[in-house]
Write an enzyme that holds these catalytic residues in place. Structure first.
Site, PDB file in Angstrom:
ATOM      1  N   TYR A 182      -1.200 -10.028  15.088  1.00 26.73           N
ATOM      2  CA  TYR A 182      -1.118  -8.892  14.164  1.00 26.73           C
ATOM      3  C   TYR A 182      -2.108  -7.799  14.554  1.00 26.73           C
ATOM      4  CZ  TYR A 182      -2.403  -6.076  10.085  1.00 26.73           C
ATOM      5  OH  TYR A 182      -2.729  -5.028   9.266  1.00 26.73           O
ATOM      6  N   LEU A 212      -4.067 -13.471   0.160  1.00 26.23           N
ATOM      7  CA  LEU A 212      -5.027 -14.295  -0.586  1.00 26.23           C
ATOM      8  C   LEU A 212      -5.035 -14.048  -2.099  1.00 26.23           C
ATOM      9  CD1 LEU A 212      -7.470 -16.373  -0.394  1.00 26.23           C
ATOM     10  CD2 LEU A 212      -8.904 -14.353  -0.549  1.00 26.23           C
ATOM     11  N   ALA A 247       4.536   1.514   7.532  1.00 25.21           N
ATOM     12  CA  ALA A 247       5.458   0.411   7.835  1.00 25.21           C
ATOM     13  C   ALA A 247       4.867  -0.476   8.916  1.00 25.21           C
ATOM     14  CB  ALA A 247       6.803   0.958   8.285  1.00 25.21           C
ATOM     15  N   LYS A 300      -1.536  -3.909  15.996  1.00 24.18           N
ATOM     16  CA  LYS A 300      -2.057  -2.701  15.344  1.00 24.18           C
ATOM     17  C   LYS A 300      -2.965  -1.920  16.297  1.00 24.18           C
ATOM     18  CE  LYS A 300      -1.619  -1.558  11.576  1.00 24.18           C
ATOM     19  NZ  LYS A 300      -0.571  -0.691  10.924  1.00 24.18           N
ATOM     20  N   ILE A 325       0.837  -1.209   0.000  1.00 23.44           N
ATOM     21  CA  ILE A 325       0.000   0.000   0.000  1.00 23.44           C
ATOM     22  C   ILE A 325       0.871   1.258   0.000  1.00 23.44           C
ATOM     23  CG2 ILE A 325      -1.943   1.185   1.090  1.00 23.44           C
ATOM     24  CD1 ILE A 325      -2.700  -1.452   2.430  1.00 23.44           C
ATOM     25  N   THR A 344      -6.014  -0.693  10.525  1.00 25.43           N
ATOM     26  CA  THR A 344      -6.794  -1.738   9.854  1.00 25.43           C
ATOM     27  C   THR A 344      -8.128  -1.980  10.550  1.00 25.43           C
ATOM     28  OG1 THR A 344      -6.829  -4.145   9.545  1.00 25.43           O
ATOM     29  CG2 THR A 344      -5.343  -3.346  11.200  1.00 25.43           C
ATOM     30  N   ASP A 345      -9.101  -2.475   9.779  1.00 27.25           N
ATOM     31  CA  ASP A 345     -10.392  -2.827  10.397  1.00 27.25           C
ATOM     32  C   ASP A 345     -10.248  -4.027  11.333  1.00 27.25           C
ATOM     33  OD1 ASP A 345      -9.994  -4.798   8.469  1.00 27.25           O
ATOM     34  OD2 ASP A 345     -11.957  -4.579   7.511  1.00 27.25           O
ATOM     35  N   GLU A 346      -9.095  -4.741  11.239  1.00 30.36           N
ATOM     36  CA  GLU A 346      -8.922  -5.938  12.071  1.00 30.36           C
ATOM     37  C   GLU A 346      -8.839  -5.602  13.562  1.00 30.36           C
ATOM     38  OE1 GLU A 346      -6.386  -9.023  10.508  1.00 30.36           O
ATOM     39  OE2 GLU A 346      -6.572  -8.229   8.483  1.00 30.36           O
TER      40      GLU A 346
HETATM   41  P1  NAD Z   1       3.369  -4.901   3.350  1.00 30.05           P
HETATM   42  O1  NAD Z   1       3.733  -6.045   4.244  1.00 30.05           O
HETATM   43  O2  NAD Z   1       3.142  -5.158   1.896  1.00 30.05           O
HETATM   44  O3  NAD Z   1       4.497  -3.774   3.449  1.00 30.05           O
HETATM   45  C1  NAD Z   1       5.081  -3.384   4.650  1.00 30.05           C
HETATM   46  C2  NAD Z   1       6.314  -2.547   4.335  1.00 30.05           C
HETATM   47  O4  NAD Z   1       6.854  -2.088   5.590  1.00 30.05           O
HETATM   48  C3  NAD Z   1       7.432  -3.336   3.646  1.00 30.05           C
HETATM   49  O5  NAD Z   1       7.984  -2.572   2.603  1.00 30.05           O
HETATM   50  C4  NAD Z   1       8.455  -3.557   4.744  1.00 30.05           C
HETATM   51  O6  NAD Z   1       9.800  -3.649   4.277  1.00 30.05           O
HETATM   52  C5  NAD Z   1       8.253  -2.312   5.609  1.00 30.05           C
HETATM   53  N1  NAD Z   1       8.682  -2.498   6.995  1.00 30.05           N
HETATM   54  C6  NAD Z   1       8.374  -3.550   7.807  1.00 30.05           C
HETATM   55  N2  NAD Z   1       8.965  -3.372   9.010  1.00 30.05           N
HETATM   56  C7  NAD Z   1       9.627  -2.180   8.963  1.00 30.05           C
HETATM   57  C8  NAD Z   1      10.404  -1.436   9.896  1.00 30.05           C
HETATM   58  N3  NAD Z   1      10.633  -1.911  11.121  1.00 30.05           N
HETATM   59  N4  NAD Z   1      10.913  -0.260   9.502  1.00 30.05           N
HETATM   60  C9  NAD Z   1      10.695   0.226   8.255  1.00 30.05           C
HETATM   61  N5  NAD Z   1       9.993  -0.437   7.326  1.00 30.05           N
HETATM   62  C10 NAD Z   1       9.450  -1.620   7.674  1.00 30.05           C
HETATM   63  O7  NAD Z   1       2.101  -4.236   4.030  1.00 30.05           O
HETATM   64  P2  NAD Z   1       0.845  -3.503   3.355  1.00 30.05           P
HETATM   65  O8  NAD Z   1      -0.175  -4.520   2.998  1.00 30.05           O
HETATM   66  O9  NAD Z   1       1.334  -2.547   2.327  1.00 30.05           O
HETATM   67  O10 NAD Z   1       0.272  -2.693   4.602  1.00 30.05           O
HETATM   68  C11 NAD Z   1       0.688  -1.354   4.863  1.00 30.05           C
HETATM   69  C12 NAD Z   1      -0.042  -0.835   6.081  1.00 30.05           C
HETATM   70  O11 NAD Z   1      -1.455  -0.876   5.853  1.00 30.05           O
HETATM   71  C13 NAD Z   1       0.202  -1.667   7.338  1.00 30.05           C
HETATM   72  O12 NAD Z   1       0.331  -0.797   8.418  1.00 30.05           O
HETATM   73  C14 NAD Z   1      -1.050  -2.524   7.461  1.00 30.05           C
HETATM   74  O13 NAD Z   1      -1.310  -2.841   8.810  1.00 30.05           O
HETATM   75  C15 NAD Z   1      -2.103  -1.588   6.893  1.00 30.05           C
HETATM   76  N6  NAD Z   1      -3.281  -2.220   6.277  1.00 30.05           N
HETATM   77  C16 NAD Z   1      -3.131  -3.188   5.308  1.00 30.05           C
HETATM   78  C17 NAD Z   1      -4.256  -3.713   4.692  1.00 30.05           C
HETATM   79  C18 NAD Z   1      -4.136  -4.740   3.570  1.00 30.05           C
HETATM   80  O14 NAD Z   1      -5.157  -5.244   3.098  1.00 30.05           O
HETATM   81  N7  NAD Z   1      -2.933  -5.076   3.099  1.00 30.05           N
HETATM   82  C19 NAD Z   1      -5.521  -3.288   5.075  1.00 30.05           C
HETATM   83  C20 NAD Z   1      -5.641  -2.299   6.072  1.00 30.05           C
HETATM   84  C21 NAD Z   1      -4.505  -1.773   6.641  1.00 30.05           C
HETATM   85  P1  TYD Z   2      -5.208 -12.456   3.932  1.00 27.90           P
HETATM   86  O1  TYD Z   2      -4.977 -12.028   2.521  1.00 27.90           O
HETATM   87  O2  TYD Z   2      -4.090 -13.087   4.684  1.00 27.90           O
HETATM   88  O3  TYD Z   2      -5.780 -11.182   4.699  1.00 27.90           O
HETATM   89  P2  TYD Z   2      -6.439 -11.062   6.186  1.00 27.90           P
HETATM   90  O4  TYD Z   2      -6.255 -12.327   6.914  1.00 27.90           O
HETATM   91  O5  TYD Z   2      -5.643  -9.958   6.792  1.00 27.90           O
HETATM   92  O6  TYD Z   2      -7.866 -10.721   5.951  1.00 27.90           O
HETATM   93  O7  TYD Z   2      -6.421 -13.481   3.940  1.00 27.90           O
HETATM   94  C1  TYD Z   2      -7.694 -13.131   3.446  1.00 27.90           C
HETATM   95  C2  TYD Z   2      -8.638 -14.292   3.692  1.00 27.90           C
HETATM   96  O8  TYD Z   2      -8.222 -15.397   2.893  1.00 27.90           O
HETATM   97  C3  TYD Z   2      -8.622 -14.795   5.127  1.00 27.90           C
HETATM   98  O9  TYD Z   2      -9.940 -15.161   5.500  1.00 27.90           O
HETATM   99  C4  TYD Z   2      -7.727 -16.016   5.091  1.00 27.90           C
HETATM  100  C5  TYD Z   2      -7.942 -16.554   3.693  1.00 27.90           C
HETATM  101  N1  TYD Z   2      -6.775 -17.248   3.077  1.00 27.90           N
HETATM  102  C6  TYD Z   2      -6.930 -18.532   2.529  1.00 27.90           C
HETATM  103  O10 TYD Z   2      -8.029 -19.129   2.564  1.00 27.90           O
HETATM  104  N2  TYD Z   2      -5.836 -19.136   1.970  1.00 27.90           N
HETATM  105  C7  TYD Z   2      -4.622 -18.541   1.933  1.00 27.90           C
HETATM  106  O11 TYD Z   2      -3.639 -19.155   1.420  1.00 27.90           O
HETATM  107  C8  TYD Z   2      -4.475 -17.212   2.478  1.00 27.90           C
HETATM  108  C9  TYD Z   2      -3.156 -16.505   2.453  1.00 27.90           C
HETATM  109  C10 TYD Z   2      -5.600 -16.610   3.022  1.00 27.90           C
END
Ligand code: NAD
Ligand code: TYD
Length: 339
Positions: free
Chosen positions: A153, A193, A82, A157, A12, A125-127
């Site tokens: 996790y 996923l 991050a 958060k 993101i 996050t909504d989690e």
């Molecule tokens: P990601 O795992 O793809 O990326 C995380 C980035 O943070 C990586 O580039 C990693 O190198 C960097 N990082 C990790 N530890 C670090 C540290 N100690 N110092 C500096 N950099 C560090 O994660 P994402 O999916 O892009 O999520 C970004 C943010 O959005 C997170 O805070 C996550 O909780 C939040 N978020 C994600 C989702 C989703 O669906 N992916 C949804 C809601 C919120």
């Molecule tokens: P994920 O992408 O890990 O996001 P989050 O757990 O943060 O919502 O998983 C999304 C959904 O997909 C979750 O209900 C777990 C499920 N899942 C699978 O069924 N198989 C997989 O291999 C993974 C990674 C996730």
């Protein structure tokens, strides 16, 4: 304006940097990223020569390094993406989640306090709200829903969110928090996923669906999340939390079947595997507040967003093939073999 974006080599954060440099060419964007397994400099390759962009390899927990950076770059705002972000990894090893997600957040906010009460936005996050039952489609997470986490996790958060609100109340730090639902789109690390299913499908590998695949997530195209964050940073009320989500709830199994169909593969690839421990049943965001206050609405419909995403993975095979050919293989074997 100079903005520090942490975690910009991730999914993101990377999308946010691409968006921001286009939407606000007058701003400087300084990215700091530790480049963990989830960080990829290739995600930032399209902007690396932009004169308004700078990258530093830096851990957000490295207080001395962070302070030095603030002295050099004199930021006007910080957006903290991050994090350790994968629930399954947090179940295997919680400690790094506490370190990066909580201590790292505190370190970034301490720097904001020290160098002039700098504007701080926390990407959450909504989690943090836990989950909703599958048989109550009338229920949604609002900003008033109590924090009630399920995984290491989400707990880390939530801990960070509480600290952010405490820094506002105690020190008057100008903060905001966004709590978004599941994102999808380009540059999504293939442990999650949607990209995992796309990559496995393309390689004709089994598609591991946890439990019965009935868990529900509320999917949002990543660019819509980036726009929401940008709005909150510019126009959001200080001290407030904003939920971000697109009213797009889907069962995991339906997403997997859709990907199979789009790629012309066969549903025999689906393999039901042992469920995730503590698996949240349903996430669903009520985005009324950000809509009413800031006029935000999601722009990309899921049917279009998923097509664009699959197209991106087809057109950018080298980006993800490089990832899944390395250390990722060990992770995959550990998590999925004999599951
Ligand atoms: P990601 O795992 O793809 O990326 C995380 C980035 O943070 C990586 O580039 C990693 O190198 C960097 N990082 C990790 N530890 C670090 C540290 N100690 N110092 C500096 N950099 C560090 O994660 P994402 O999916 O892009 O999520 C970004 C943010 O959005 C997170 O805070 C996550 O909780 C939040 N978020 C994600 C989702 C989703 O669906 N992916 C949804 C809601 C919120
Ligand atoms: P994920 O992408 O890990 O996001 P989050 O757990 O943060 O919502 O998983 C999304 C959904 O997909 C979750 O209900 C777990 C499920 N899942 C699978 O069924 N198989 C997989 O291999 C993974 C990674 C996730």
């Amino acid at each position: 304006m100079t903005i520090i974006v942490t975690g910009g080599a991730g999914f993101i954060g990377g999308n946010f940097i691409h968006y921001h440099l286009k939407a606000h060419p007058e701003d400087r964007v300084v990215c700091i990223d530790k480049l963990t397994y989830a960080g990829n400099l290739s995600t930032l390759a399209p902007v690396k020569d932009n004169r308004n962009f700078r990258f530093y390899k830096l851990d957000i927990c490295d207080r001395e390094g962070v302070y030095k950076l603030f002295e050099e770059e004199k930021p006007d705002a910080v957006i903290n993406f991050a994090a350790e972000s994968h629930v399954d990894r947090s179940i295997e090893n919680p400690e790094i989640f506490l370190q990066t997600n909580i201590i790292g957040t505190a370190t970034m906010m301490d720097a904001c306090r020290k160098y002039g009460n700098i504007r701080y936005h926390q990407v959450s996050t909504d989690e943090v709200y836990g989950d909703l039952p599958l048989d109550r489609p009338d229920l949604f997470f609002t900003e008033e829903t109590p924090i009630h986490t399920s995984s290491p996790y989400s707990s880390s958060k939530a801990g960070a969110d509480l600290l952010v609100l405490a820094y506002h109340r105690t020190y008057g730090l100008p903060v905001t928090i966004s709590r978004c639902s599941n994102n999808y789109g380009p540059y999504h690390f293939p442990e999650k996923l949607i990209p995992l299913m796309i990559a496995n499908c393309l390689n004709d590998k089994p598609l591991p669906v946890y439990g019965e695949g009935l868990n529900v997530r509320d999917w949002l195209y990543v660019e819509d999340h980036c726009k929401a964050i940008d709005l909150i940073v510019r126009k959001g009320r200080i001290g407030e939390v904003y939920n971000v989500g697109g009213h797009n709830e889907m069962k995991n199994i339906d997403i997997v079947k859709l990907i199979i169909k789009e790629l012309g593969k066969d549903e025999t690839l689906i393999t039901y595997v042992t469920d995730r421990k503590g698996h949240d049943l349903r996430y669903a965001i009520d985005p009324t507040k950000i809509h009413n206050e800031l006029g935000w609405l999601p722009e990309t419909k899921f049917a279009d967003g998923i097509k664009k995403t699959i197209r991106w993975y087809l057109d950018n095979k080298s980006w993800w093939e490089e990832i899944i050919s390395g250390e990722y293989q060990n992770y995959y074997d550990k998590m999925y073999s004999n599951r």
